[in-house]
Design an enzyme around this catalytic site. Structure first.
Site, PDB file in Angstrom:
ATOM      1  N   VAL A   1      21.984  88.600 111.323  1.00  0.00           N
ATOM      2  CA  VAL A   1      23.262  87.829 111.460  1.00  0.00           C
ATOM      3  C   VAL A   1      23.315  86.509 110.457  1.00  0.00           C
ATOM      4  O   VAL A   1      24.207  86.212 109.756  1.00  0.00           O
ATOM      5  CB  VAL A   1      23.750  87.499 112.900  1.00  0.00           C
ATOM      6  CG1 VAL A   1      25.295  86.748 112.849  1.00  0.00           C
ATOM      7  CG2 VAL A   1      24.209  88.789 113.372  1.00  0.00           C
TER       8      VAL A   1
ATOM      9  N   LYS B   1      12.570  81.709 113.394  1.00  0.00           N
ATOM     10  CA  LYS B   1      11.172  82.288 113.003  1.00  0.00           C
ATOM     11  C   LYS B   1      11.587  83.754 112.799  1.00  0.00           C
ATOM     12  O   LYS B   1      12.545  84.288 112.793  1.00  0.00           O
ATOM     13  CB  LYS B   1      10.372  82.340 114.293  1.00  0.00           C
ATOM     14  CG  LYS B   1      10.961  82.576 115.572  1.00  0.00           C
ATOM     15  CD  LYS B   1       9.943  82.346 116.904  1.00  0.00           C
ATOM     16  CE  LYS B   1      10.679  82.506 118.073  1.00  0.00           C
ATOM     17  NZ  LYS B   1       9.792  82.439 119.444  1.00  0.00           N
TER      18      LYS B   1
ATOM     19  N   ASP C   1      29.105  85.837 118.207  1.00  0.00           N
ATOM     20  CA  ASP C   1      29.034  86.337 119.672  1.00  0.00           C
ATOM     21  C   ASP C   1      29.609  85.534 120.577  1.00  0.00           C
ATOM     22  O   ASP C   1      29.763  86.017 121.661  1.00  0.00           O
ATOM     23  CB  ASP C   1      27.851  87.033 120.032  1.00  0.00           C
ATOM     24  CG  ASP C   1      27.320  88.090 119.302  1.00  0.00           C
ATOM     25  OD1 ASP C   1      28.414  88.849 118.698  1.00  0.00           O
ATOM     26  OD2 ASP C   1      26.270  88.492 119.274  1.00  0.00           O
TER      27      ASP C   1
END
Lengths: 250, 250
Positions: A40, A61, A126
């Site tokens: 995303v 990460k 989201d």
């Protein structure tokens, strides 16, 4: 502010009709922060990169290969801060736009609060109720960009709307029309250049009037079909009014 | 930052291709400031009002009648500060979005600097190089909103693009389709409500899957043409897969 935000949340939950202010945001000269480095996040980075953001800072990460590829190939700056994401490690100085794209909702909300403290516009993946803006479906064809938003209604239909509009754009040859009109304007500018850099107001006005006339008179397909020779013929007629039959006698 | 801004200006002057990040900005719960109260300002106020801004503060003299009408009729707050506009009189606390729409370019630039100091996104009418965003041409049809941006190329063509897309939207009956799909979803929700407020995840997922199926299976015109009786027939078939011939045998 808290009252207003909870009101907003209530209204969304009830599924009432929402409305957005649709904007063409300018990212040139601006700095973007993306919290997260997964798929995303990579989409956010790409969107900002394509919109000419000057600096994009990515914190996270397991950095997605698409982000690494942009970092290497790019002519603009993508800075990756690899590692676990901690609010205290993120520098928000001079940031105009921010994204969170991490699974940890609590951490995401914490970042949104930091962004808000600095009045930085943000989108939290989201978590719609924490978003200052949404993306919607877009069409990109050269200088032409189209955004379709359904304000959260029937996302599946939104995609189909985009497809239908894309069909119209492509069928009428809009991208080609913009390219040819751009070329015509450029050639006209060269031909009529006056004063320093050709910015004599009278000349500019006369050019603009003629260009508007062409844009009104020709269909998209006719514009898209203009050859270099056609453009030459049109320029030879400047500043007269012209019609398609002047360059393509039937 | 100054270097970046002058770079942006240089690129614009050369007429190179620009690109924007198209956004559906959310104004619910937000405060907007409009500097100026004339016709252009009235357009800004209307756009923000339609996009559900919570508070719109207008600063200027000779307030446009459209602004006054919104102030009177509105269910949301428009505050008018009538009089000569002075930066020291404008309160920017808690402001998310700002506009200048005044003839005095120097004063306009002064305001933009104040907005930037507070990281407030802004648009300065007629001074593109000071704008964080542009509007473009928009189509509004119920929950469906479409933005057309040509990034400053051939503004005359932009209008025609909008008209063509509007034609597609209306010809296919998209607004009606969204209304009917919204109604179907609402009835389905009432019918399948479980747990507190019907938010049982399994049920929600099942509903969404069926709604997606309908959205994929029916054309826009078929959706737009659904009568209450048709909606009843569809609901009676839930959660089976359906086709248009199930409700309108040919």
């Amino acid at each position: 502010m808290n009252r207003l935000i909870s009101q907003q949340h209530r209204i969304r939950s009830l599924g009432e009709e929402m409305s957005s202010l649709l904007l063409a945001y300018q990212l040139r000269g601006k700095k973007v922060v993306v919290i997260g480095a997964g798929e995303v996040a990579a989409g956010r980075v790409k969107a900002c990169y394509d919109a000419d953001a000057s600096i994009i800072e990515v914190y996270g990460k397991d950095v997605h290969p698409d982000i690494l590829a942009l970092e290497e190939d790019g002519d603009r700056t993508i800075e990756i801060f690899e590692g676990a994401v901690r609010p205290e490690n993120v520098d928000l100085e001079g940031v105009s736009l921010a994204f969170t794209a991490i699974d940890d909702r609590k951490l995401s909300a914490e970042f949104v609060q930091l962004f808000r403290n600095k009045n930085i516009m943000c989108n939290a993946a989201d978590i719609p109720e924490l978003c200052d803006f949404y993306f919607g479906s877009t069409i990109n064809r050269g200088p032409l960009q189209v955004l379709v938003s359904t304000n959260g209604n029937a996302p599946r239909l939104a995609r189909r709307v985009r497809q239908e509009l894309e069909h119209t754009v492509d069928q009428l040859g809009m991208e080609g029309a913009f390219a040819k009109v751009g070329k015509l304007r450029e050639e006209l500018r060269k031909m009529t250049v006056t004063g320093e850099e050709g910015y004599d107001p009278q000349t500019v006005k006369k050019r603009m009037k003629w260009m508007s006339h062409i844009c009104d008179k020709f269909t998209f397909s006719q514009m898209a079909a203009l050859t270099d020779k056609d453009i030459g013929k049109l320029l030879a007629l400047y500043p007269q009014k012209v019609s398609y039959s002047d360059i393509r006698p039937s």
